[in-house]
Design a protein around this motif. Sequence first.
Motif, PDB file in Angstrom:
ATOM      1  N   LEU A  90     -11.107 -23.047 -54.044  1.00 32.88           N
ATOM      2  CA  LEU A  90     -10.527 -21.840 -53.466  1.00 32.88           C
ATOM      3  C   LEU A  90     -10.730 -20.715 -54.472  1.00 32.88           C
ATOM      4  O   LEU A  90     -10.246 -20.787 -55.600  1.00 32.88           O
ATOM      5  CB  LEU A  90      -9.042 -22.048 -53.179  1.00 32.88           C
ATOM      6  CG  LEU A  90      -8.281 -20.851 -52.626  1.00 32.88           C
ATOM      7  CD1 LEU A  90      -8.831 -20.430 -51.271  1.00 32.88           C
ATOM      8  CD2 LEU A  90      -6.796 -21.166 -52.531  1.00 32.88           C
ATOM      9  N   GLU A  91     -11.455 -19.682 -54.077  1.00 39.04           N
ATOM     10  CA  GLU A  91     -11.778 -18.584 -54.978  1.00 39.04           C
ATOM     11  C   GLU A  91     -10.782 -17.430 -54.881  1.00 39.04           C
ATOM     12  O   GLU A  91     -10.460 -16.814 -55.879  1.00 39.04           O
ATOM     13  CB  GLU A  91     -13.185 -18.047 -54.668  1.00 39.04           C
ATOM     14  CG  GLU A  91     -14.283 -19.084 -54.837  1.00 39.04           C
ATOM     15  CD  GLU A  91     -14.470 -19.490 -56.281  1.00 39.04           C
ATOM     16  OE1 GLU A  91     -14.577 -18.599 -57.147  1.00 39.04           O
ATOM     17  OE2 GLU A  91     -14.509 -20.707 -56.551  1.00 39.04           O
ATOM     18  N   LYS A  92     -10.345 -17.118 -53.657  1.00 37.88           N
ATOM     19  CA  LYS A  92      -9.510 -15.926 -53.468  1.00 37.88           C
ATOM     20  C   LYS A  92      -8.780 -16.007 -52.141  1.00 37.88           C
ATOM     21  O   LYS A  92      -9.313 -16.519 -51.163  1.00 37.88           O
ATOM     22  CB  LYS A  92     -10.417 -14.691 -53.489  1.00 37.88           C
ATOM     23  CG  LYS A  92      -9.684 -13.384 -53.440  1.00 37.88           C
ATOM     24  CD  LYS A  92     -10.645 -12.240 -53.635  1.00 37.88           C
ATOM     25  CE  LYS A  92      -9.851 -10.983 -53.862  1.00 37.88           C
ATOM     26  NZ  LYS A  92     -10.614  -9.930 -54.460  1.00 37.88           N
ATOM     27  N   VAL A  93      -7.555 -15.487 -52.128  1.00 36.58           N
ATOM     28  CA  VAL A  93      -6.768 -15.365 -50.897  1.00 36.58           C
ATOM     29  C   VAL A  93      -6.278 -13.923 -50.825  1.00 36.58           C
ATOM     30  O   VAL A  93      -5.809 -13.373 -51.815  1.00 36.58           O
ATOM     31  CB  VAL A  93      -5.563 -16.334 -50.893  1.00 36.58           C
ATOM     32  CG1 VAL A  93      -4.737 -16.150 -49.636  1.00 36.58           C
ATOM     33  CG2 VAL A  93      -6.023 -17.771 -51.029  1.00 36.58           C
ATOM     34  N   GLU A  94      -6.406 -13.318 -49.651  1.00 32.69           N
ATOM     35  CA  GLU A  94      -5.975 -11.937 -49.452  1.00 32.69           C
ATOM     36  C   GLU A  94      -5.156 -11.824 -48.174  1.00 32.69           C
ATOM     37  O   GLU A  94      -5.402 -12.550 -47.212  1.00 32.69           O
ATOM     38  CB  GLU A  94      -7.176 -10.998 -49.316  1.00 32.69           C
ATOM     39  CG  GLU A  94      -8.079 -10.955 -50.523  1.00 32.69           C
ATOM     40  CD  GLU A  94      -9.281 -10.051 -50.270  1.00 32.69           C
ATOM     41  OE1 GLU A  94      -9.279  -8.940 -50.820  1.00 32.69           O
ATOM     42  OE2 GLU A  94     -10.180 -10.459 -49.530  1.00 32.69           O
ATOM     43  N   GLN A  95      -4.215 -10.886 -48.171  1.00 34.65           N
ATOM     44  CA  GLN A  95      -3.471 -10.564 -46.960  1.00 34.65           C
ATOM     45  C   GLN A  95      -4.411  -9.880 -45.980  1.00 34.65           C
ATOM     46  O   GLN A  95      -5.269  -9.096 -46.385  1.00 34.65           O
ATOM     47  CB  GLN A  95      -2.308  -9.618 -47.274  1.00 34.65           C
ATOM     48  CG  GLN A  95      -1.261 -10.207 -48.178  1.00 34.65           C
ATOM     49  CD  GLN A  95      -0.359 -11.188 -47.457  1.00 34.65           C
ATOM     50  OE1 GLN A  95      -0.342 -11.288 -46.238  1.00 34.65           O
ATOM     51  NE2 GLN A  95       0.404 -11.938 -48.222  1.00 34.65           N
ATOM     52  N   GLY A  96      -4.276 -10.164 -44.713  1.00 36.21           N
ATOM     53  CA  GLY A  96      -5.081  -9.519 -43.674  1.00 36.21           C
ATOM     54  C   GLY A  96      -6.405 -10.222 -43.470  1.00 36.21           C
ATOM     55  O   GLY A  96      -6.805 -11.076 -44.252  1.00 36.21           O
TER      56      GLY A  96
END
Length: 105
Positions: free
Chosen positions: A77-83
């Motif tokens: 998992l590299e990145k999680v963002e809202q939206g």
Amino acid sequence: MIGGFHETAVTDDHRDLVSQHLAAINGQLGANHGAYTVEKAFTQVVAGQYIHLHLTAGGQQVSALFFQPLGNAPATLEKVEQGHTEARNPNWFEFNDLFIKSLFS
């Protein structure tokens, strides 16, 4: 296909990827969802594959970026963002920041 991100059909592999990283996704969001629904999937072939997923849970929209290396190594998992954000290579941000800084130095 080599190049930028391309939308692809959501598969059980995508759903499994999210399930395997559920705790990490929740941790980055400060959430406690029991599951996420994969709404859309995008992939980019590099030396491996980036997988950008649009997820929903409890009315919340989330984007998660994974990297699947070549061979049998597990995806990370590299990145999680809202939206539901645009699918893009995470290195673009580093390059863009360096380019902008070079203009003003």
